[in-house]
Structure formats: C-alpha cells, structure tokens
Design a protein around this motif. Structure first.
Motif, PDB file in Angstrom:
ATOM      1  N   PRO A  20       0.808  -1.232   0.000  1.00  0.00           N
ATOM      2  CA  PRO A  20       0.000   0.000   0.000  1.00  0.00           C
ATOM      3  C   PRO A  20       0.833   1.271   0.000  1.00  0.00           C
ATOM      4  CG  PRO A  20      -0.927  -1.606   1.519  1.00  0.00           C
ATOM      5  CD  PRO A  20       0.373  -2.185   1.030  1.00  0.00           C
ATOM      6  N   ALA A  21       1.975   1.264   0.687  1.00  0.00           N
ATOM      7  CA  ALA A  21       2.799   2.466   0.747  1.00  0.00           C
ATOM      8  C   ALA A  21       3.282   2.886  -0.634  1.00  0.00           C
ATOM      9  CB  ALA A  21       3.995   2.245   1.671  1.00  0.00           C
ATOM     10  N   LEU A  22       3.537   1.908  -1.501  1.00  0.00           N
ATOM     11  CA  LEU A  22       4.038   2.237  -2.830  1.00  0.00           C
ATOM     12  C   LEU A  22       2.944   2.780  -3.736  1.00  0.00           C
ATOM     13  CD1 LEU A  22       6.566  -0.611  -3.696  1.00  0.00           C
ATOM     14  CD2 LEU A  22       6.953   1.574  -2.567  1.00  0.00           C
ATOM     15  N   THR A  23       1.702   2.405  -3.481  1.00  0.00           N
ATOM     16  CA  THR A  23       0.601   2.878  -4.315  1.00  0.00           C
ATOM     17  C   THR A  23       0.019   4.191  -3.808  1.00  0.00           C
ATOM     18  OG1 THR A  23      -1.019   1.592  -3.055  1.00  0.00           O
ATOM     19  CG2 THR A  23      -0.003   0.521  -4.949  1.00  0.00           C
ATOM     20  N   SER A  24       0.482   4.651  -2.651  1.00  0.00           N
ATOM     21  CA  SER A  24      -0.031   5.893  -2.069  1.00  0.00           C
ATOM     22  C   SER A  24       0.315   7.079  -2.968  1.00  0.00           C
ATOM     23  CB  SER A  24       0.567   6.107  -0.679  1.00  0.00           C
ATOM     24  OG  SER A  24       0.297   7.410  -0.202  1.00  0.00           O
ATOM     25  N   LEU A  25      -0.690   7.916  -3.239  1.00  0.00           N
ATOM     26  CA  LEU A  25      -0.441   9.134  -4.005  1.00  0.00           C
ATOM     27  C   LEU A  25       0.268  10.183  -3.163  1.00  0.00           C
ATOM     28  CD1 LEU A  25      -3.865   9.475  -5.862  1.00  0.00           C
ATOM     29  CD2 LEU A  25      -1.673   8.801  -6.860  1.00  0.00           C
ATOM     30  N   ARG A  26       0.066  10.090  -1.862  1.00  0.00           N
ATOM     31  CA  ARG A  26       0.579  11.148  -0.986  1.00  0.00           C
ATOM     32  C   ARG A  26       1.060  10.559   0.329  1.00  0.00           C
ATOM     33  NH1 ARG A  26       0.631  16.439  -0.436  1.00  0.00           N
ATOM     34  NH2 ARG A  26       0.333  17.396   1.593  1.00  0.00           N
ATOM     35  N   GLY A  27       2.343  10.594   0.550  1.00  0.00           N
ATOM     36  CA  GLY A  27       2.906  10.273   1.847  1.00  0.00           C
ATOM     37  C   GLY A  27       3.334   8.829   2.038  1.00  0.00           C
ATOM     38  N   VAL A  28       4.439   8.660   2.777  1.00  0.00           N
ATOM     39  CA  VAL A  28       4.931   7.357   3.224  1.00  0.00           C
ATOM     40  C   VAL A  28       5.238   7.459   4.709  1.00  0.00           C
ATOM     41  CG1 VAL A  28       5.868   6.720   0.962  1.00  0.00           C
ATOM     42  CG2 VAL A  28       7.311   7.966   2.587  1.00  0.00           C
ATOM     43  N   HIS A  29       5.524   6.298   5.322  1.00  0.00           N
ATOM     44  CA  HIS A  29       5.698   6.280   6.779  1.00  0.00           C
ATOM     45  C   HIS A  29       7.140   6.486   7.228  1.00  0.00           C
ATOM     46  CE1 HIS A  29       1.841   4.026   6.252  1.00  0.00           C
ATOM     47  NE2 HIS A  29       1.507   4.789   7.282  1.00  0.00           N
ATOM     48  N   ASP A  30       8.102   6.024   6.442  1.00  0.00           N
ATOM     49  CA  ASP A  30       9.484   6.109   6.884  1.00  0.00           C
ATOM     50  C   ASP A  30      10.410   6.176   5.663  1.00  0.00           C
ATOM     51  OD1 ASP A  30       9.746   3.423   5.904  1.00  0.00           O
ATOM     52  OD2 ASP A  30       9.030   2.667   7.831  1.00  0.00           O
ATOM     53  N   TRP A  31      11.698   6.297   5.944  1.00  0.00           N
ATOM     54  CA  TRP A  31      12.667   6.476   4.870  1.00  0.00           C
ATOM     55  C   TRP A  31      12.796   5.230   3.995  1.00  0.00           C
ATOM     56  CZ3 TRP A  31      14.549  10.816   3.035  1.00  0.00           C
ATOM     57  CH2 TRP A  31      14.489  11.963   3.847  1.00  0.00           C
ATOM     58  N   LYS A  32      12.624   4.053   4.588  1.00  0.00           N
ATOM     59  CA  LYS A  32      12.676   2.825   3.790  1.00  0.00           C
ATOM     60  C   LYS A  32      11.567   2.832   2.748  1.00  0.00           C
ATOM     61  CE  LYS A  32      12.610  -2.225   4.161  1.00  0.00           C
ATOM     62  NZ  LYS A  32      12.508  -3.390   5.087  1.00  0.00           N
ATOM     63  N   GLU A  33      10.367   3.216   3.163  1.00  0.00           N
ATOM     64  CA  GLU A  33       9.258   3.309   2.218  1.00  0.00           C
ATOM     65  C   GLU A  33       9.502   4.419   1.200  1.00  0.00           C
ATOM     66  OE1 GLU A  33       5.497   3.696   4.093  1.00  0.00           O
ATOM     67  OE2 GLU A  33       5.479   1.658   4.922  1.00  0.00           O
ATOM     68  N   ALA A  34      10.123   5.515   1.650  1.00  0.00           N
ATOM     69  CA  ALA A  34      10.397   6.626   0.735  1.00  0.00           C
ATOM     70  C   ALA A  34      11.315   6.184  -0.402  1.00  0.00           C
ATOM     71  CB  ALA A  34      11.023   7.791   1.499  1.00  0.00           C
ATOM     72  N   VAL A  35      12.346   5.411  -0.075  1.00  0.00           N
ATOM     73  CA  VAL A  35      13.268   4.915  -1.097  1.00  0.00           C
ATOM     74  C   VAL A  35      12.512   4.081  -2.117  1.00  0.00           C
ATOM     75  CG1 VAL A  35      15.237   3.405  -1.527  1.00  0.00           C
ATOM     76  CG2 VAL A  35      15.292   5.004   0.398  1.00  0.00           C
ATOM     77  N   ALA A  36      11.667   3.156  -1.630  1.00  0.00           N
ATOM     78  CA  ALA A  36      10.915   2.289  -2.535  1.00  0.00           C
ATOM     79  C   ALA A  36       9.900   3.087  -3.356  1.00  0.00           C
ATOM     80  CB  ALA A  36      10.209   1.201  -1.723  1.00  0.00           C
ATOM     81  N   TRP A  37       9.253   4.070  -2.729  1.00  0.00           N
ATOM     82  CA  TRP A  37       8.249   4.908  -3.410  1.00  0.00           C
ATOM     83  C   TRP A  37       8.886   5.688  -4.549  1.00  0.00           C
ATOM     84  CZ3 TRP A  37       7.067   9.949  -4.576  1.00  0.00           C
ATOM     85  CH2 TRP A  37       5.721  10.292  -4.735  1.00  0.00           C
ATOM     86  N   LEU A  38      10.039   6.284  -4.298  1.00  0.00           N
ATOM     87  CA  LEU A  38      10.735   7.061  -5.321  1.00  0.00           C
ATOM     88  C   LEU A  38      11.223   6.170  -6.459  1.00  0.00           C
ATOM     89  CD1 LEU A  38      12.807   9.340  -2.920  1.00  0.00           C
ATOM     90  CD2 LEU A  38      10.925  10.105  -4.369  1.00  0.00           C
ATOM     91  N   ARG A  39      11.749   5.002  -6.096  1.00  0.00           N
ATOM     92  CA  ARG A  39      12.262   4.085  -7.113  1.00  0.00           C
ATOM     93  C   ARG A  39      11.127   3.560  -7.987  1.00  0.00           C
ATOM     94  NH1 ARG A  39      14.609   0.352  -3.965  1.00  0.00           N
ATOM     95  NH2 ARG A  39      16.563   1.520  -3.910  1.00  0.00           N
TER      96      ARG A  39
END
Length: 468
Positions: A12-31
């Motif tokens: 779910p964090a990767l499909t979020s249009l807005r916001g992640v919970h932590d830096w690990k998710e941020a890396v995956a979201w950006l990638r």
C-alpha cells in the motif's frame, strides 16, 4: 497499478499518491516512480515555497538540508527591514535545518522530468524548535487544543482570479479570454457556463490535484470576472494548510500551462469583489469524537459561544495574519461582498463570523475575514488561536446579528500599520503565538509598508499632479 519485483501487487505504501511512513518506504516509493529529483520545500512568512532541489539519491542518503535564518526576515519584495527592539536578525545568520515530513511526499505533476516534492519542518542545527516558522506556529496552536483533549477541524475555501498575462505592473489586470474567445464578465456567481469557459484549465487543476493526492470538494465560479473558488474537505489544520500551500502552487502552474495567470491577490481588479479564504472551524473531543460545540442533546454548548466570543474579541487584533498586505485592506471595504465588522450570525453572510445551517454533529463557525493572499498556516493559526482564547477566558459573544452587519461603521483595522499595532498590543495573542514570532512578523510587515510608501500610485498622478 504499481507492481513489486515479484509480480505481486505493490505494498500500500508504494501505491499511495501522498505520503509514506518512513525512509525505507520513501526509497521504494521514489524508485517505483522513477523519480529523478526531489524538491524539499517549506513556506516562508508569506507562504512562498522556499527550499532546495536535489537528485533523489542524495535526498535518501541522510543529507543535511540547511537554509539561512534570514529567510524568515525578508519582505515579500525581498528586502530586509531595519532592526527594532522586537525585530532582530540572528547575529551570525546561522543555518536552519529542513526536516522532511514524509507524510507529504508526492509527485510534481507539471514537471517534464519525474520529480517529487516534500514539505519540510524547520529546526535549529541542533534539532531545537524554531517557533517563528509558519508550520511551527500552527502546530503549537493545535497542540494547545490537544492539551485539552480536543482536536480542531477546519475546511478552507480559497477564491482566486484568472487574469490575462501582464508583464507591466503599471497597467491594470484584465480577465482572460475563455473558450468563447471573449473575456468573461462579472456577475457570474455559481455560473456553470462561467466554469465551462475554462474547461481545459480546470481539467488540468483536477488532474494535477489528483496526482498529488489533494482532494477538491467543490469548484464554483464566483462573482468577479474569471473568479473561481475551490472548497477543500474538512480535516486536520496542518494537513489542510499543507493542501492550501500546494493548491496555490498547483493552480498557478495549471494557469501558466494555458498562457494565463492565476492570482491570489486579495483585490486584483478595481471595482470587482476581492478574493477570500473563508475558514470553517469546529472542535472535536479526541476520546469520544463528539463535536465540542454541541451538547449531548444537540443544543449549542458554552464552548461554542465562547469560541465565537473569542473570535469577536481577538480576530480584529490578529487580522494582520489573515490580511497581511496593503492590498488586503482594499478588499475589506463596504459594498464589496466582504465583511467589515466583527459581528456573528446564523447563516448571515454579511457577518464576519457565520454559523452555517447544520446538524449538531457538524456545528461550526465560518471565519469570513481572511483573504486568499494570507499564508494558510498563519491564517489558520490566528483564527484557531482567537477561538481558543475565547474558550480559555470564557468570553461571551454579543447577540447574533439578524440583518445586514455592514451598515454601520467599520469595526476592523483600516490598514496594514493599524493592524500590525493591534497585534503587537494584545498580550493574550503573544501568550499563544509567542512574542518572538509577533516581533518578527510585525517587523517584516512594517518593512513592507515602508516599501509600499515609496511607490507613487495612478490615483496620486491623476488627482494631485495638477490640482494641488
């Protein structure tokens, strides 16, 4: 839908249009989105996005992001006022640190290269709080509610004008031509045809907003020519201030794509209605979810009336945070569809503080004084602070106004300097907003007024040149 490397649906964090919970998710979201650059932005005192842009790899590598403290001491025109007893520069102009709030991470949909943005808080290099930054001022007011077991809820409504491009500030602004090929006229309140004149632009506003996870409740055409209003869904004040901050940027970018300007000036065109940022406000008990403005039997509570009393008493003294420029007071004039009073009433749009028709669970107070040029963080902080002071001090409101409230004398500061002095003179506001913020904000506003006084207006040339 985004897929993980194993072919399964992405978390779910990767499909979020807005916001992640932590830096690990941020890396995956950006990638997952192939993001190349990240804009780290924060509002200055005017609400202008300031910050730094960097490659996404640097953003996720624990890079320290710093800005000079002088960023919060310059005027809207980029000048630095003289020091006074209460307005001081940091002696070393030392750095402040940007701390990304990962819950605000989203794409920048108008950029051609894959780009993301994140709103940042501002702290000292040692991690200490910087109380005069706009997001910190609002967070402090929200915390004062939390200390009482309450959660403030707000819903902003933002008006703005579309105007034809104008590269010479000496010439008046004019409405742009719509799809009909003709400039739209005034008197188009709630006109669907008026909205349809700018269909493609509005489609882009919706598209850009959706890509960023921003929710528009409704969009209408207002009274002025090519004047629109966007209403946002109610929610947490910090989240809503973030949304207004991003919406202003989004709407400007969408307009530029179509060769026109979007302006949030309070009064961009002479003889036309100004642009407001109305704020609907209520308070909820965190534990029970009950609207604090209503008793269990559905009747209005004492907190509801004291909140209104606080608005009547303190908002005129905090008005400079809701009407921050010389131009703001051109909107607050008689017969221009804006309140010039501190009255309240039930479903009365001539009052400064309107109580809309609602059931007990949605009982709220609408502050109709703020203009759309206001920094949303500071306007929300000021409005909520005034209501809270009313509850804390058990301020009783005057009687509700049943008729037009704009027929008597003007009950508000008439100009920027008067409003600045009113803010500085109220100790209750210093108590909740902080004396450091008030001194800094007042110093910047006085500096802006002095800059304005150096400009000779067309009125002066028209009536003084040959007559005096």
């Amino acid at each position: 839908m985004l897929k993980s490397t194993g072919g399964q649906p992405a978390p779910p964090a990767l499909t979020s249009l807005r916001g992640v919970h932590d830096w690990k998710e941020a890396v995956a979201w950006l990638r997952a989105r192939g993001i190349e650059d990240v804009e780290c932005i924060t509002p200055d005192l005017a609400g202008v996005p300031r910050g730094k842009m960097m490659p996404s790899s640097k953003f996720t590598s624990n890079t320290s992001l710093a800005l000079p403290s002088a960023l919060y001491r310059h005027t809207i025109s980029g000048e630095y006022p003289d020091e006074t007893a209460s307005f001081r520069y940091e002696p070393r102009d030392s750095d402040l640190k940007l701390v990304p709030d990962l819950s605000t991470l989203s794409v920048v949909p108008w950029e051609t290269d894959p780009t993301a943005q994140v709103i940042c808080d501002v702290v000292g290099i040692g991690g200490d709080n910087v109380p005069y930054t706009p997001r910190a001022v609002l967070k402090n007011i929200v915390d004062l509610y939390h200390e009482r077991g309450w959660k403030p809820v707000v819903a902003p409504e933002i008006e703005f004008y579309l105007v034809a491009k104008n590269d010479d500030p000496d010439y008046p602004l004019h409405p742009p031509k719509g799809r009909s090929g003709r400039a739209i006229l005034g008197g188009q309140g709630y006109s669907i045809a008026g909205i349809n004149e700018f269909d493609e632009l509005i489609d882009d506003i919706y598209h850009f907003s959706e890509k960023q996870g921003l929710e528009i409740d409704t969009l209408i055409h207002e009274e002025g020519p090519a004047q629109l209003e966007i209403n946002l869904r109610h929610g947490d004040p910090i989240e809503l201030a973030d949304q207004v901050f991003l919406f202003k940027r989004t709407i400007r970018e969408a307009a530029l794509k179509h060769g026109i300007y979007a302006t949030f000036m309070a009064k961009p065109m002479q003889g036309q209605a100004g642009s407001a940022m109305h704020i609907h406000q209520s308070v909820v008990d965190i534990e029970t979810g009950r609207n604090v403005f209503s008793n269990e039997d559905g009747s209005p509570s004492s907190e509801f009336f004291h909140f209104i009393g606080g608005m009547q008493t303190y908002v005129p003294k905090a008005l400079v945070m809701m009407a921050p420029y010389v131009n703001s007071y051109r909107r607050l004039t008689p017969d221009m569809a804006a309140p010039v009073n501190n009255a309240w009433g039930y479903d009365n749009r001539t009052t400064a503080f309107r109580v809309p028709v609602s059931d007990a669970g949605a009982r709220r107070v609408e502050n109709r004084l703020p203009s759309s040029d206001a920094n949303p963080y500071l306007a929300l902080a000021a409005s909520l602070a005034c209501g809270l002071l009313g509850i804390m001090n058990k301020v009783e409101p005057g009687p509700p106004t049943e008729h037009s409230a704009n027929e008597g004398s003007i009950e508000l500061p008439r100009g920027l300097l008067e409003a600045v002095s009113a803010l500085e003179a109220e100790p209750a506001l210093a108590e909740v907003l902080g004396p450091e913020f008030i001194g800094l904000y007042a110093g910047v506003k006085r500096g802006e007024f002095e800059t304005f006084m150096q400009v000779i207006s067309p009125w002066e040339r028209e009536f003084l040149l040959l007559n005096v």
